[in-house]
Write a protein that holds these residues in place. Structure first.
Motif, mmCIF file in Angstrom:
data_model
loop_
_atom_site.group_PDB
_atom_site.id
_atom_site.type_symbol
_atom_site.label_atom_id
_atom_site.label_comp_id
_atom_site.label_asym_id
_atom_site.label_seq_id
_atom_site.Cartn_x
_atom_site.Cartn_y
_atom_site.Cartn_z
ATOM 1 N N GLY A 101 22.760 -20.922 -18.527
ATOM 2 C CA GLY A 101 23.890 -21.831 -18.555
ATOM 3 C C GLY A 101 23.756 -22.891 -19.638
ATOM 4 O O GLY A 101 22.799 -22.898 -20.422
ATOM 5 N N PRO A 102 24.697 -23.843 -19.695
ATOM 6 C CA PRO A 102 24.760 -24.823 -20.791
ATOM 7 C C PRO A 102 23.781 -25.985 -20.628
ATOM 8 O O PRO A 102 24.151 -27.147 -20.748
ATOM 9 N N TYR A 103 22.522 -25.664 -20.344
ATOM 10 C CA TYR A 103 21.525 -26.716 -20.137
ATOM 11 C C TYR A 103 21.216 -27.479 -21.429
ATOM 12 O O TYR A 103 20.640 -28.567 -21.389
ATOM 13 N N ILE A 104 21.598 -26.920 -22.590
ATOM 14 C CA ILE A 104 21.287 -27.580 -23.865
ATOM 15 C C ILE A 104 22.242 -28.741 -24.157
ATOM 16 O O ILE A 104 22.014 -29.490 -25.105
ATOM 17 N N VAL A 105 23.304 -28.883 -23.356
ATOM 18 C CA VAL A 105 24.212 -30.023 -23.531
ATOM 19 C C VAL A 105 23.551 -31.213 -22.842
ATOM 20 O O VAL A 105 23.602 -31.366 -21.634
ATOM 21 N N MET A 106 22.916 -32.073 -23.642
ATOM 22 C CA MET A 106 22.041 -33.115 -23.118
ATOM 23 C C MET A 106 22.764 -34.418 -22.790
ATOM 24 O O MET A 106 22.282 -35.221 -22.003
ATOM 25 N N GLY A 107 23.883 -34.663 -23.441
ATOM 26 C CA GLY A 107 24.610 -35.909 -23.231
ATOM 27 C C GLY A 107 26.071 -35.720 -23.558
ATOM 28 O O GLY A 107 26.520 -34.615 -23.900
ATOM 29 N N LYS A 108 26.827 -36.799 -23.451
ATOM 30 C CA LYS A 108 28.264 -36.731 -23.692
ATOM 31 C C LYS A 108 28.542 -36.268 -25.122
ATOM 32 O O LYS A 108 28.127 -36.922 -26.091
ATOM 33 N N HIS A 109 29.152 -35.091 -25.246
ATOM 34 C CA HIS A 109 29.580 -34.527 -26.539
ATOM 35 C C HIS A 109 28.405 -34.135 -27.444
ATOM 36 O O HIS A 109 28.612 -33.918 -28.638
ATOM 37 N N LEU A 110 27.187 -34.050 -26.893
ATOM 38 C CA LEU A 110 26.021 -33.756 -27.741
ATOM 39 C C LEU A 110 25.184 -32.626 -27.142
ATOM 40 O O LEU A 110 24.874 -32.641 -25.937
ATOM 41 N N ALA A 111 24.819 -31.658 -27.979
ATOM 42 C CA ALA A 111 23.980 -30.533 -27.546
ATOM 43 C C ALA A 111 22.734 -30.464 -28.417
ATOM 44 O O ALA A 111 22.759 -30.850 -29.592
ATOM 45 N N LEU A 112 21.666 -29.972 -27.828
ATOM 46 C CA LEU A 112 20.402 -29.779 -28.551
ATOM 47 C C LEU A 112 19.980 -28.329 -28.370
ATOM 48 O O LEU A 112 19.386 -27.952 -27.357
ATOM 49 N N ALA A 113 20.307 -27.499 -29.341
ATOM 50 C CA ALA A 113 19.945 -26.085 -29.279
ATOM 51 C C ALA A 113 18.446 -25.936 -29.524
ATOM 52 O O ALA A 113 17.895 -26.552 -30.443
ATOM 53 N N HIS A 114 17.795 -25.130 -28.700
ATOM 54 C CA HIS A 114 16.349 -24.936 -28.836
ATOM 55 C C HIS A 114 15.927 -23.714 -28.027
ATOM 56 O O HIS A 114 16.657 -23.238 -27.162
ATOM 57 N N ALA A 115 14.762 -23.221 -28.337
ATOM 58 C CA ALA A 115 14.122 -22.180 -27.539
ATOM 59 C C ALA A 115 12.639 -22.525 -27.497
ATOM 60 O O ALA A 115 12.243 -23.628 -27.883
ATOM 61 N N ARG A 116 11.832 -21.592 -27.050
ATOM 62 C CA ARG A 116 10.403 -21.864 -26.964
ATOM 63 C C ARG A 116 9.743 -21.690 -28.336
ATOM 64 O O ARG A 116 10.189 -20.864 -29.132
ATOM 65 N N PRO A 117 8.685 -22.446 -28.618
ATOM 66 C CA PRO A 117 8.039 -22.334 -29.933
ATOM 67 C C PRO A 117 7.637 -20.909 -30.287
ATOM 68 O O PRO A 117 7.748 -20.497 -31.444
ATOM 69 N N GLU A 118 7.193 -20.150 -29.280
ATOM 70 C CA GLU A 118 6.721 -18.792 -29.569
ATOM 71 C C GLU A 118 7.851 -17.806 -29.836
ATOM 72 O O GLU A 118 7.608 -16.630 -30.151
ATOM 73 N N ASP A 119 9.117 -18.253 -29.715
ATOM 74 C CA ASP A 119 10.250 -17.363 -29.964
ATOM 75 C C ASP A 119 10.573 -17.195 -31.446
ATOM 76 O O ASP A 119 11.534 -16.493 -31.784
ATOM 77 N N GLY A 120 9.806 -17.880 -32.321
ATOM 78 C CA GLY A 120 10.025 -17.668 -33.745
ATOM 79 C C GLY A 120 10.076 -18.926 -34.582
ATOM 80 O O GLY A 120 10.890 -19.020 -35.509
ATOM 81 N N VAL A 121 9.198 -19.893 -34.294
ATOM 82 C CA VAL A 121 9.129 -21.125 -35.084
ATOM 83 C C VAL A 121 7.953 -21.034 -36.058
ATOM 84 O O VAL A 121 6.826 -20.754 -35.647
ATOM 85 N N ASN A 122 8.209 -21.296 -37.332
ATOM 86 C CA ASN A 122 7.146 -21.298 -38.342
ATOM 87 C C ASN A 122 6.601 -22.701 -38.583
ATOM 88 O O ASN A 122 5.409 -22.892 -38.795
#
Length: 698
Positions: A598-619
């Motif tokens: 679900g839309p758990y990345i919507v952290m505040g009013k009108h603001l979202a923080l897209a993210h996943a886990r570091p091991e999913d492909g962060v260099n």
């Protein structure tokens, strides 16, 4: 002699004070008349063996006075007769609930009535209370011919209920101890339905596959696993659950369950395996990256630290890095537990509330902020766990004053007692105890660089000031010690803080900024190398870049046209993809997480923080941001539509914390979000985003 009579007899044998009819009637749930008849039978038995009888003491109750040899004689006889404990009402209710939910054989009320040796009316009252308890969980009790008593309701809820009832009935789960002595009646009855050898076997597998470390969560995890196993073996299964399609990651919990199933020769269906791994994950504080809520946990942890510091006036920011590390790992498990209505017992709850009440009540005030995420109420046990993390930092902070006293402790009660006194002196008064000596070792004082002496016994030592104190420092003793230190304040010594040069590191960075220089990653690295070469120790976990150090102009996208939330995530991730901060798999993981959770990345009013886990492909660490020409609905009723979306690529648990703090400030500033959303050039966007930081540097 009935078993009930034997239990009553035992009460008199081992009581050194008179017992009243009222307390006996309440404990045994019997009338006064029945108690008198039981005592009459006991006295006949005693009289036949020429032993003292139970006597009535005027206005006090009844007492059986026995010599030690007479007690042992009776104990031996009663041990042969005492086949089971006579249960009070609470113990009977506990046994009934476990019997209905965990017994391998059908349970009939007439059998329990006979086993407990109670009347039908008493059993009816017991069942009324059982139904009331189970109704709180949405469960019903049904009586089926030839099947006995069964529970009606969700299987997931039944398992949670069993776990909750065990935790509420038994103060501390001591099922891993080998000694049966001292176990309560409820603990003994628990082992009738979940044998101790099964619990020990589960714990052995836990030791081999997850951790050899003892902690407050281990017994809870083992107990929940045992409940799951018992219900599965009864063929009470979770059917068509949301876990059936979940493919759990290869982790320690999966290894734990797989090995347990092999050892016990059981083969649960995939829905059951997925269910238990998901549930046990809520107890797991080992790795935050395994939780989809890890960013929420970090945001809440930062906010909680700030709130508790403001409320208690304790400078937790001095220990923020170490505090945050443990706190946010705990927070992820907490969020998952509370969401799933899983109650975890905290045996230290009352102690924590008593000694760290100011911190506990500050956390209690903050609890509604956490409950917005969990959608369920935070229990006192969970709040006490959070308090423990803060209380650990309190001791460390109290020991970081700017001065100290050098002292020695004289104690003839043993080394352990002397060390206890030394630790109390260090924590309460910042006294550096160089040695713990006996009176026979006092010649060594001359060889030590100390100014004061604390002794647990009266003695004289003309060369140095001395104070006699108790081994355990009580409240009334603290004033005496404080006055003693005040009288000898000329011996106060400054602490040399040269061991940690982190603040010096920051001072140099500030000087570079003030002179108009830019702090690039290259400057950070060169400065770190310079400190290392000169043997200046720095806490590299505290050397975290700010948002403006990571967010470049090329990472800022303005007034992007995105038809839906999925395309918004893909668009904001493009700068990080082009810079090779992330892989394509990271974008796919961000989208998959929203679809699944679900839309758990919507952290505040009108603001979202897209993210996943570091091991999913962060260099490497990176962040980007996009404003949307037309706000996009993510499905979060409270905070939609989204006007600004950030994309965070985190490589570990600490390097991005300053970035998170900036985002928290932005979440709490709806006016600023509106201003940013309407920007049409990057320069203005940066000026608005960093305006508070710019004010601080002027």
């Amino acid at each position: 002699m009935k078993d009930r009579t034997i239990q009553l007899f035992n009460r008199f044998i081992w009581s050194d004070y008179p017992l009243t009819l009222g307390e006996l009637s309440e404990d045994f749930q019997l009338s006064n008349r029945t108690i008198r008849n039981e005592i009459k039978e006991i006295n006949i038995f005693l009289n036949e063996r020429k032993l003292p009888e139970i006597k009535t003491i005027r206005n006090r109750g009844m007492l059986l006075k026995l010599e030690q040899k007479e007690r042992k004689l009776l104990e031996g006889y009663l041990d042969e007769k005492d086949e089971f404990d006579y249960l009070n009402r609470e113990e009977r209710i506990f046994d009934l609930i476990l019997a209905f939910s965990l017994s391998e054989q059908p349970v009939f009320l007439y059998q329990k009535e006979s086993e407990y040796q109670i009347s039908k009316s008493t059993m009816d009252e017991d069942m009324r209370r059982v139904r009331t308890i189970l109704l709180e969980y949405g469960l019903e009790v049904l009586s089926i011919p030839k099947q006995g008593i069964i529970l009606k309701g969700s299987e997931r809820t039944i398992r949670t209920m069993i776990y909750d009832v065990i935790n509420q009935t038994i103060d501390s789960l001591r099922f891993l101890e080998g000694n049966e002595v001292g176990l309560s009646t409820s603990e003994k009855y628990l082992f009738r339905y979940i044998p101790k050898h099964i619990l020990k076997k589960i714990d052995q597998v836990y030791h081999q596959t997850i951790s050899a470390r003892e902690d407050l969560y281990r017994n809870q995890l083992v107990m929940f696993t045992a409940i799951w196993l018992s219900r599965y073996l009864r063929q009470e299964l979770i059917m068509n659950s949301s876990w059936e399609e979940v493919e759990p990651a290869q982790n320690k919990l999966q290894t734990f369950i797989n090995q347990l199933c092999r050892i016990l020769a059981v083969r649960p269906p995939s829905s059951e395996i997925n269910y238990i791994i998901f549930m046990l994950e809520t107890f797991n504080t080992g790795s935050i990256s395994n939780s989809v809520e890890w960013v929420q946990a970090q945001l809440l942890s930062i906010q909680l630290i700030q709130f508790v510091e403001q409320t208690t006036k304790i400078p937790f920011s001095k220990k923020e890095e170490s505090l945050h590390e443990g706190l946010y790992r705990h927070m992820a498990g907490l969020i998952s537990r509370v969401k799933s209505e899983i109650h975890i017992l905290n045996p230290l709850k009352e102690t924590v509330k008593r000694y760290y009440g100011n911190i506990y009540f500050a956390i209690e005030k903050f609890a509604p902020t956490i409950e917005v995420i969990t959608k369920n109420e935070l229990s006192e046990d969970e709040m006490a766990f959070l308090t423990i993390h803060f209380s650990t930092s309190v001791s460390a902070i109290n020991q970081e004053l700017t001065y100290t006293y050098k002292a020695v402790v004289i104690c003839n009660h043993g080394t352990a007692t002397g060390r206890l006194l030394a630790e109390h002196l260090k924590e309460l008064f910042n006294i550096d105890v160089l040695a713990v000596l006996s009176t026979g070792e006092m010649e060594l004082i001359k060889k030590l660089d100390v100014d004061l002496i604390f002794s647990t016994l009266s003695l004289t030592y003309p060369e140095k000031p001395i104070l006699v104190v108790d081994p355990i420092i009580k409240v009334e003793s603290r004033k005496n010690i404080q006055e003693f230190l005040e009288r000898n304040k000329q011996f106060k010594r400054l602490i040399n803080n040269a061991n940690d040069s982190t603040e010096l590191f920051y001072t140099v960075l500030d000087l570079i900024k003030e002179s108009g220089g830019m702090i690039s990653s290259n400057i950070y690295q060169q400065l770190e190398n310079t400190f290392d070469k000169n043997h200046l120790k720095i806490n590299k976990r505290e050397l975290q870049p700010m948002l403006k150090d990571v967010l470049k102009k090329s990472d800022i996208l303005l007034l992007e046209k995105c038809p839906d939330w999925e395309s918004a995530i893909q668009r904001v991730a493009l700068p990080l993809l082009s810079e090779n901060c992330i892989k394509e798999s990271y974008v796919e993981a961000m989208i998959a997480s929203v679809k699944e959770f679900g839309p758990y990345i919507v952290m505040g009013k009108h603001l979202a923080l897209a993210h996943a886990r570091p091991e999913d492909g962060v260099n490497r660490l990176g962040i980007s941001v996009a404003t949307l020409a037309e706000p996009v609905v993510f499905g979060n009723e409270e905070n939609d539509p989204v006007k600004i979306i950030f994309c965070l690529a985190a490589v570990d648990s600490f390097s991005h914390l300053n970035i998170m703090k900036s985002l928290i400030e932005l979440i709490n500033d709806e006016t600023k979000i509106e201003r940013l959303a309407s920007c049409n050039n990057v320069t203005d966007f940066e000026a608005i985003l960093y305006e508070e930081a710019l004010k601080e540097t002027k």
